[in-house]
Design a protein around this motif. Structure first.
Motif, PDB file in Angstrom:
ATOM      1  N   SER A  41      16.004 -36.961 -55.307  1.00 11.82           N
ATOM      2  CA  SER A  41      17.297 -36.566 -55.850  1.00 11.82           C
ATOM      3  C   SER A  41      17.042 -35.717 -57.086  1.00 11.82           C
ATOM      4  O   SER A  41      16.511 -36.220 -58.083  1.00 11.82           O
ATOM      5  CB  SER A  41      18.136 -37.792 -56.231  1.00 11.82           C
ATOM      6  OG  SER A  41      19.252 -37.388 -57.000  1.00 11.82           O
ATOM      7  N   LYS A  42      17.422 -34.438 -57.010  1.00 10.25           N
ATOM      8  CA  LYS A  42      17.230 -33.567 -58.171  1.00 10.25           C
ATOM      9  C   LYS A  42      18.171 -33.944 -59.311  1.00 10.25           C
ATOM     10  O   LYS A  42      17.859 -33.693 -60.466  1.00 10.25           O
ATOM     11  CB  LYS A  42      17.426 -32.099 -57.786  1.00 10.25           C
ATOM     12  CG  LYS A  42      16.314 -31.571 -56.881  1.00 10.25           C
ATOM     13  CD  LYS A  42      16.327 -30.064 -56.735  1.00 10.25           C
ATOM     14  CE  LYS A  42      17.578 -29.573 -56.049  1.00 10.25           C
ATOM     15  NZ  LYS A  42      17.526 -28.131 -55.727  1.00 10.25           N
ATOM     16  N   LEU A 123      27.488 -36.941 -49.936  1.00 11.28           N
ATOM     17  CA  LEU A 123      26.807 -37.708 -50.990  1.00 11.28           C
ATOM     18  C   LEU A 123      25.389 -37.188 -51.202  1.00 11.28           C
ATOM     19  O   LEU A 123      24.938 -37.038 -52.338  1.00 11.28           O
ATOM     20  CB  LEU A 123      26.779 -39.201 -50.640  1.00 11.28           C
ATOM     21  CG  LEU A 123      26.000 -40.092 -51.624  1.00 11.28           C
ATOM     22  CD1 LEU A 123      26.586 -40.005 -53.029  1.00 11.28           C
ATOM     23  CD2 LEU A 123      25.989 -41.533 -51.137  1.00 11.28           C
ATOM     24  N   GLU A 124      24.682 -36.904 -50.120  1.00 13.52           N
ATOM     25  CA  GLU A 124      23.313 -36.382 -50.237  1.00 13.52           C
ATOM     26  C   GLU A 124      23.300 -35.019 -50.924  1.00 13.52           C
ATOM     27  O   GLU A 124      22.390 -34.714 -51.689  1.00 13.52           O
ATOM     28  CB  GLU A 124      22.671 -36.313 -48.850  1.00 13.52           C
ATOM     29  CG  GLU A 124      22.425 -37.688 -48.251  1.00 13.52           C
ATOM     30  CD  GLU A 124      22.122 -37.674 -46.763  1.00 13.52           C
ATOM     31  OE1 GLU A 124      21.583 -38.691 -46.278  1.00 13.52           O
ATOM     32  OE2 GLU A 124      22.401 -36.666 -46.077  1.00 13.52           O
ATOM     33  N   LYS A 125      24.333 -34.221 -50.692  1.00 10.98           N
ATOM     34  CA  LYS A 125      24.456 -32.927 -51.393  1.00 10.98           C
ATOM     35  C   LYS A 125      24.696 -33.149 -52.883  1.00 10.98           C
ATOM     36  O   LYS A 125      24.105 -32.461 -53.719  1.00 10.98           O
ATOM     37  CB  LYS A 125      25.587 -32.096 -50.792  1.00 10.98           C
ATOM     38  CG  LYS A 125      25.276 -31.541 -49.428  1.00 10.98           C
ATOM     39  CD  LYS A 125      26.488 -30.804 -48.860  1.00 10.98           C
ATOM     40  CE  LYS A 125      26.252 -30.370 -47.427  1.00 10.98           C
ATOM     41  NZ  LYS A 125      27.467 -29.790 -46.811  1.00 10.98           N
ATOM     42  N   GLU A 126      25.572 -34.103 -53.220  1.00 10.24           N
ATOM     43  CA  GLU A 126      25.848 -34.418 -54.626  1.00 10.24           C
ATOM     44  C   GLU A 126      24.583 -34.876 -55.338  1.00 10.24           C
ATOM     45  O   GLU A 126      24.363 -34.561 -56.504  1.00 10.24           O
ATOM     46  CB  GLU A 126      26.914 -35.505 -54.733  1.00 10.24           C
ATOM     47  CG  GLU A 126      28.308 -35.058 -54.378  1.00 10.24           C
ATOM     48  CD  GLU A 126      29.294 -36.219 -54.369  1.00 10.24           C
ATOM     49  OE1 GLU A 126      29.057 -37.241 -55.065  1.00 10.24           O
ATOM     50  OE2 GLU A 126      30.304 -36.111 -53.639  1.00 10.24           O
ATOM     51  N   LEU A 127      23.752 -35.638 -54.633  1.00  9.47           N
ATOM     52  CA  LEU A 127      22.496 -36.120 -55.216  1.00  9.47           C
ATOM     53  C   LEU A 127      21.399 -35.058 -55.170  1.00  9.47           C
ATOM     54  O   LEU A 127      20.318 -35.269 -55.712  1.00  9.47           O
ATOM     55  CB  LEU A 127      22.033 -37.389 -54.493  1.00  9.47           C
ATOM     56  CG  LEU A 127      22.909 -38.619 -54.718  1.00  9.47           C
ATOM     57  CD1 LEU A 127      22.538 -39.733 -53.751  1.00  9.47           C
ATOM     58  CD2 LEU A 127      22.804 -39.098 -56.156  1.00  9.47           C
ATOM     59  N   ALA A 128      21.716 -33.922 -54.546  1.00 10.35           N
ATOM     60  CA  ALA A 128      20.784 -32.786 -54.444  1.00 10.35           C
ATOM     61  C   ALA A 128      19.449 -33.215 -53.841  1.00 10.35           C
ATOM     62  O   ALA A 128      18.383 -33.014 -54.413  1.00 10.35           O
ATOM     63  CB  ALA A 128      20.587 -32.110 -55.806  1.00 10.35           C
ATOM     64  N   PHE A 129      19.521 -33.803 -52.644  1.00 10.48           N
ATOM     65  CA  PHE A 129      18.321 -34.245 -51.940  1.00 10.48           C
ATOM     66  C   PHE A 129      17.465 -33.045 -51.558  1.00 10.48           C
ATOM     67  O   PHE A 129      17.970 -32.056 -51.034  1.00 10.48           O
ATOM     68  CB  PHE A 129      18.686 -35.006 -50.673  1.00 10.48           C
ATOM     69  CG  PHE A 129      19.033 -36.455 -50.876  1.00 10.48           C
ATOM     70  CD1 PHE A 129      19.102 -37.035 -52.132  1.00 10.48           C
ATOM     71  CD2 PHE A 129      19.288 -37.260 -49.776  1.00 10.48           C
ATOM     72  CE1 PHE A 129      19.417 -38.373 -52.291  1.00 10.48           C
ATOM     73  CE2 PHE A 129      19.598 -38.603 -49.922  1.00 10.48           C
ATOM     74  CZ  PHE A 129      19.663 -39.160 -51.185  1.00 10.48           C
TER      75      PHE A 129
END
Length: 171
Positions: A41-42, A123-129
């Protein structure tokens, strides 16, 4: 599916009589040239194994293939998948009087040379996976440190499995 239990994470913060919300998930361990493929997660800095929830009627193998491609763009070689073990989590659920119970089945796997685009959830986009290749000890140290100050129990689950992998390597 019956895999060897690697660890039980039980917060014991619930009443055993409460109803249970049960979830099964797969996680994949991909090691190449002494580095491990993880999702980072960036935005929050933690590492996680590629993987996620098993959809209704989906096999473990199909879930491993789908989740790995979605989160990393990597393509699993199906014949390479080998059992590692399972982590069982129990804690108070998100709803009142509910126990969250999750079994995460971990597998080793090899990958093809092809890498395609990720297909991340919101959610994965928000966490910048992002796919990251790192050494196991670095990921273990970061997740352990972040897990101490967080309510995100999956950080400790991932740290436990990373520590297990380090122990298998003799570290």
């Amino acid at each position: 599916m019956k895999l060897r239990v690697l660890h039980i994470l039980d917060d014991k913060n619930y009443n055993p009589d409460w109803r249970r919300y049960f979830r099964e998930a797969v996680r994949v361990v991909i090691i190449k040239d002494k580095r491990i493929a993880l999702v980072k997660s960036k935005t929050e800095g933690f590492f996680k194994f590629p993987g996620g929830g098993i959809e209704h009627g989906e096999s473990h193998l199909n879930a491993i293939i789908r989740e790995t491609q979605e989160e990393t763009g990597l393509h699993i070689i199906p014949q390479s998948v080998v059992e590692l073990g399972m982590v069982w989590e129990l804690r108070k659920g998100a709803c009142a009087e509910e126990i969250f119970e999750q079994k995460s089945y971990h597998y080793y796997a090899d990958i093809e040379d092809t890498v395609t685009a990720q297909n991340l959830s919101e959610l994965e986009k928000e966490l910048a996976f992002e796919l990251t290749w790192t050494d196991i000890e670095t990921a273990y140290n970061i997740n352990t440190e972040l897990g101490k100050a967080s309510e995100k129990t999956y950080l400790l689950r991932e740290a436990y499995v990373l520590k297990h992998l380090l122990d298998l390597q003799g570290n």
